[in-house]
Motif scaffolding. Structure first.
Motif, PDB file in Angstrom:
ATOM      1  N   ILE A   9       0.843  -1.189   0.000  1.00  8.80           N
ATOM      2  CA  ILE A   9       0.000   0.000   0.000  1.00  8.80           C
ATOM      3  C   ILE A   9       0.881   1.243   0.000  1.00  8.80           C
ATOM      4  O   ILE A   9       1.753   1.398   0.845  1.00  8.80           O
ATOM      5  CB  ILE A   9      -0.923   0.003   1.231  1.00  8.80           C
ATOM      6  CG1 ILE A   9      -1.882  -1.188   1.158  1.00  8.80           C
ATOM      7  CG2 ILE A   9      -1.684   1.292   1.346  1.00  8.80           C
ATOM      8  CD1 ILE A   9      -2.777  -1.311   2.352  1.00  8.80           C
ATOM      9  N   TYR A  13      -2.592   7.568   4.490  1.00  9.19           N
ATOM     10  CA  TYR A  13      -3.608   7.236   5.481  1.00  9.19           C
ATOM     11  C   TYR A  13      -3.359   8.077   6.728  1.00  9.19           C
ATOM     12  O   TYR A  13      -2.304   8.699   6.886  1.00  9.19           O
ATOM     13  CB  TYR A  13      -3.581   5.750   5.821  1.00  9.19           C
ATOM     14  CG  TYR A  13      -2.210   5.180   6.076  1.00  9.19           C
ATOM     15  CD1 TYR A  13      -1.508   5.455   7.255  1.00  9.19           C
ATOM     16  CD2 TYR A  13      -1.598   4.356   5.137  1.00  9.19           C
ATOM     17  CE1 TYR A  13      -0.250   4.931   7.491  1.00  9.19           C
ATOM     18  CE2 TYR A  13      -0.336   3.824   5.365  1.00  9.19           C
ATOM     19  CZ  TYR A  13       0.329   4.119   6.553  1.00  9.19           C
ATOM     20  OH  TYR A  13       1.582   3.587   6.779  1.00  9.19           O
ATOM     21  N   GLU A 163      -2.010  -3.745   4.935  1.00 13.23           N
ATOM     22  CA  GLU A 163      -2.926  -4.470   4.054  1.00 13.23           C
ATOM     23  C   GLU A 163      -4.260  -4.738   4.753  1.00 13.23           C
ATOM     24  O   GLU A 163      -5.320  -4.675   4.134  1.00 13.23           O
ATOM     25  CB  GLU A 163      -2.270  -5.781   3.613  1.00 13.23           C
ATOM     26  CG  GLU A 163      -2.897  -6.433   2.397  1.00 13.23           C
ATOM     27  CD  GLU A 163      -4.158  -7.208   2.713  1.00 13.23           C
ATOM     28  OE1 GLU A 163      -5.004  -7.348   1.806  1.00 13.23           O
ATOM     29  OE2 GLU A 163      -4.309  -7.688   3.855  1.00 13.23           O
ATOM     30  N   PHE A 166      -6.212  -0.800   5.712  1.00 16.35           N
ATOM     31  CA  PHE A 166      -6.531   0.285   4.789  1.00 16.35           C
ATOM     32  C   PHE A 166      -7.102  -0.217   3.465  1.00 16.35           C
ATOM     33  O   PHE A 166      -6.682  -1.241   2.939  1.00 16.35           O
ATOM     34  CB  PHE A 166      -5.282   1.126   4.519  1.00 16.35           C
ATOM     35  CG  PHE A 166      -4.691   1.713   5.769  1.00 16.35           C
ATOM     36  CD1 PHE A 166      -5.364   2.706   6.463  1.00 16.35           C
ATOM     37  CD2 PHE A 166      -3.485   1.253   6.262  1.00 16.35           C
ATOM     38  CE1 PHE A 166      -4.838   3.242   7.626  1.00 16.35           C
ATOM     39  CE2 PHE A 166      -2.939   1.777   7.429  1.00 16.35           C
ATOM     40  CZ  PHE A 166      -3.625   2.779   8.114  1.00 16.35           C
ATOM     41  N   ALA A 167      -8.053   0.547   2.956  1.00 20.07           N
ATOM     42  CA  ALA A 167      -8.670   0.223   1.666  1.00 20.07           C
ATOM     43  C   ALA A 167      -7.661   0.453   0.545  1.00 20.07           C
ATOM     44  O   ALA A 167      -6.820   1.352   0.614  1.00 20.07           O
ATOM     45  CB  ALA A 167      -9.902   1.091   1.449  1.00 20.07           C
ATOM     46  N   HIS A 168      -7.767  -0.360  -0.475  1.00 21.95           N
ATOM     47  CA  HIS A 168      -6.901  -0.211  -1.641  1.00 21.95           C
ATOM     48  C   HIS A 168      -7.662  -0.694  -2.872  1.00 21.95           C
ATOM     49  O   HIS A 168      -8.537  -1.551  -2.793  1.00 21.95           O
ATOM     50  CB  HIS A 168      -5.600  -0.990  -1.459  1.00 21.95           C
ATOM     51  CG  HIS A 168      -5.797  -2.363  -0.906  1.00 21.95           C
ATOM     52  ND1 HIS A 168      -5.795  -2.611   0.444  1.00 21.95           N
ATOM     53  CD2 HIS A 168      -6.023  -3.555  -1.506  1.00 21.95           C
ATOM     54  CE1 HIS A 168      -6.005  -3.907   0.659  1.00 21.95           C
ATOM     55  NE2 HIS A 168      -6.153  -4.494  -0.512  1.00 21.95           N
ATOM     56  N   ASP A 175      -8.735   5.097  -1.440  1.00 22.58           N
ATOM     57  CA  ASP A 175      -7.544   4.330  -1.113  1.00 22.58           C
ATOM     58  C   ASP A 175      -6.779   5.006   0.028  1.00 22.58           C
ATOM     59  O   ASP A 175      -6.534   6.216  -0.003  1.00 22.58           O
ATOM     60  CB  ASP A 175      -6.638   4.198  -2.333  1.00 22.58           C
ATOM     61  CG  ASP A 175      -7.226   3.287  -3.398  1.00 22.58           C
ATOM     62  OD1 ASP A 175      -8.200   2.571  -3.084  1.00 22.58           O
ATOM     63  OD2 ASP A 175      -6.717   3.293  -4.532  1.00 22.58           O
ATOM     64  N   SER A 178      -9.874   3.947   5.997  1.00 26.69           N
ATOM     65  CA  SER A 178     -10.023   2.781   6.861  1.00 26.69           C
ATOM     66  C   SER A 178     -11.431   2.742   7.434  1.00 26.69           C
ATOM     67  O   SER A 178     -12.059   3.779   7.660  1.00 26.69           O
ATOM     68  CB  SER A 178      -8.997   2.831   8.001  1.00 26.69           C
ATOM     69  OG  SER A 178      -9.008   1.628   8.750  1.00 26.69           O
ATOM     70  N   LYS A 259      -9.805  -2.850   6.146  1.00 28.63           N
ATOM     71  CA  LYS A 259     -10.001  -2.367   4.783  1.00 28.63           C
ATOM     72  C   LYS A 259     -11.472  -2.385   4.399  1.00 28.63           C
ATOM     73  O   LYS A 259     -11.875  -1.834   3.377  1.00 28.63           O
ATOM     74  CB  LYS A 259      -9.182  -3.207   3.811  1.00 28.63           C
ATOM     75  CG  LYS A 259      -9.462  -4.686   3.849  1.00 28.63           C
ATOM     76  CD  LYS A 259      -8.447  -5.444   2.996  1.00 28.63           C
ATOM     77  CE  LYS A 259      -8.624  -6.943   3.135  1.00 28.63           C
ATOM     78  NZ  LYS A 259      -7.557  -7.689   2.439  1.00 28.63           N
ATOM     79  N   SER A 260     -12.273  -3.047   5.207  1.00 31.90           N
ATOM     80  CA  SER A 260     -13.734  -3.004   5.160  1.00 31.90           C
ATOM     81  C   SER A 260     -14.198  -3.474   6.535  1.00 31.90           C
ATOM     82  O   SER A 260     -13.367  -3.743   7.409  1.00 31.90           O
ATOM     83  CB  SER A 260     -14.297  -3.912   4.059  1.00 31.90           C
ATOM     84  OG  SER A 260     -14.167  -5.276   4.430  1.00 31.90           O
TER      85      SER A 260
END
Length: 314
Positions: A9, A13, A163, A166-168, A175, A178, A259-260
């Motif tokens: 990533i 953030y 990983e 955090f969203a990616h 991106d 969180s 990330k979700s």
């Protein structure tokens, strides 16, 4: 077993999410002072807030209801589900705007809270504030829950933490963001202290003496209920929980970034016994009295990236 990183990533953030928990913190929940406040007034208040937020000393989360008031949507964000079932109560307390104030001096955090409060007024008002602290912390290790057990032993680290937290692959303005689950757990320390040593260890699935996992612990043990690699898909989150105390009540502010919300929901459903009818032993000595979801925006050029809320950088 720790998670191996699958994604590198590089998106920005809020750094406080990945940094170790601070010596002291405040969890402050804001609500709209007027539920009918228009989007323009809300945007102006958030614009006043952003200069006070560096993502480290102050971490910010946006609730689903606030996004709705702004006419905005964030993929995969929704209100905290009701995980309750017969004999198990999991509180649902939707939130609007959440701030995690981080530092080393509670007096300083009070002044930070007042600055944020003034920036958000009169649109937002403080609804709830909880002071938290690090307990029995050892440099380079983890803090402990007030039961004495180490908290965060199975946290992913390094690239794996990024990983998980955090969203990616979602696009600009998403991106590096969180999804955080926040629960205030109230401990019954008298009930816990009334347990024998073996029962205490079996509640958690680890030995208090050395933090080693107990292979033959009962299926109700917290470690077995929440083993992140045992889910399909694996359910890794980045925990940043801290003990709290108010008068003679105390417990744990459980805070899990992902990330979700999927991984948290997998764990919470199993804890409550939805998967197999087995309830996590934690519910015998503690109970969640709040439960809310928030979306923590990413950072851009050192400021909160609120493009998805209709705001640019100021």
């Amino acid at each position: 077993m720790r998670q191996e990183s699958q994604v590198s990533i590089s998106k920005p953030y809020q750094p406080g999410i990945i940094e170790p928990v601070p010596p002291v913190a405040r969890y402050v929940l804001f609500a709209l002072a007027d539920p009918k406040a228009d989007a323009a007034a809300i945007q102006q208040a958030l614009t006043r807030l952003t200069p006070l937020v560096n993502g480290s000393d102050v971490v910010v989360g946006i609730g689903p209801s606030l996004l709705k008031a702004l006419g905005s949507e964030i993929p995969n964000l929704h209100e905290f589900p009701d995980f309750s079932r017969e004999g198990v109560k999991v509180a649902v307390t939707p939130g609007t705007l959440w701030c995690w104030m981080r530092g080393s001096d509670l007096g300083d955090l009070l002044h930070v809270t007042r600055k944020v409060q003034k920036a958000l007024a009169p649109v937002f008002a403080v609804r709830h504030a909880v002071d938290a602290f690090r307990h029995a912390y050892k440099e380079g290790g983890h803090g402990h829950d007030l039961t004495g057990f180490e908290d965060g032993t199975e946290n992913p680290e390094g690239d794996a933490a990024e990983e998980a937290a955090f969203a990616h692959g979602l696009g600009e303005g998403l991106d590096g963001s969180s999804y955080v689950a926040v629960q205030q757990w109230l401990h019954d320390l008298d009930a816990f202290e009334a347990l024998g040593d073996e029962d205490r260890d079996h509640h958690f699935g680890r030995r208090l003496a050395d933090n080693e996992e107990i292979e033959d612990a009962p299926e109700t043990a917290h470690v077995k209920r929440t083993a992140q690699e045992s889910f399909d898909p694996e359910a890794f989150v980045l925990r940043r929980s801290m003990p709290w105390m108010m008068s003679m009540q105390a417990g744990l502010m459980f805070v899990a970034f992902g990330k979700s919300h999927q991984a948290f929901e997998q764990q919470m459903r199993r804890m409550a016994g939805h998967d197999d009818g087995i309830v996590d032993a934690m519910f015998r000595i503690s109970k969640p009295v709040t439960g809310a979801y928030f979306w923590c925006p990413p950072m851009r050029d050192g400021r909160l990236d609120l493009r998805r809320l209709g705001l640019g950088l100021t």
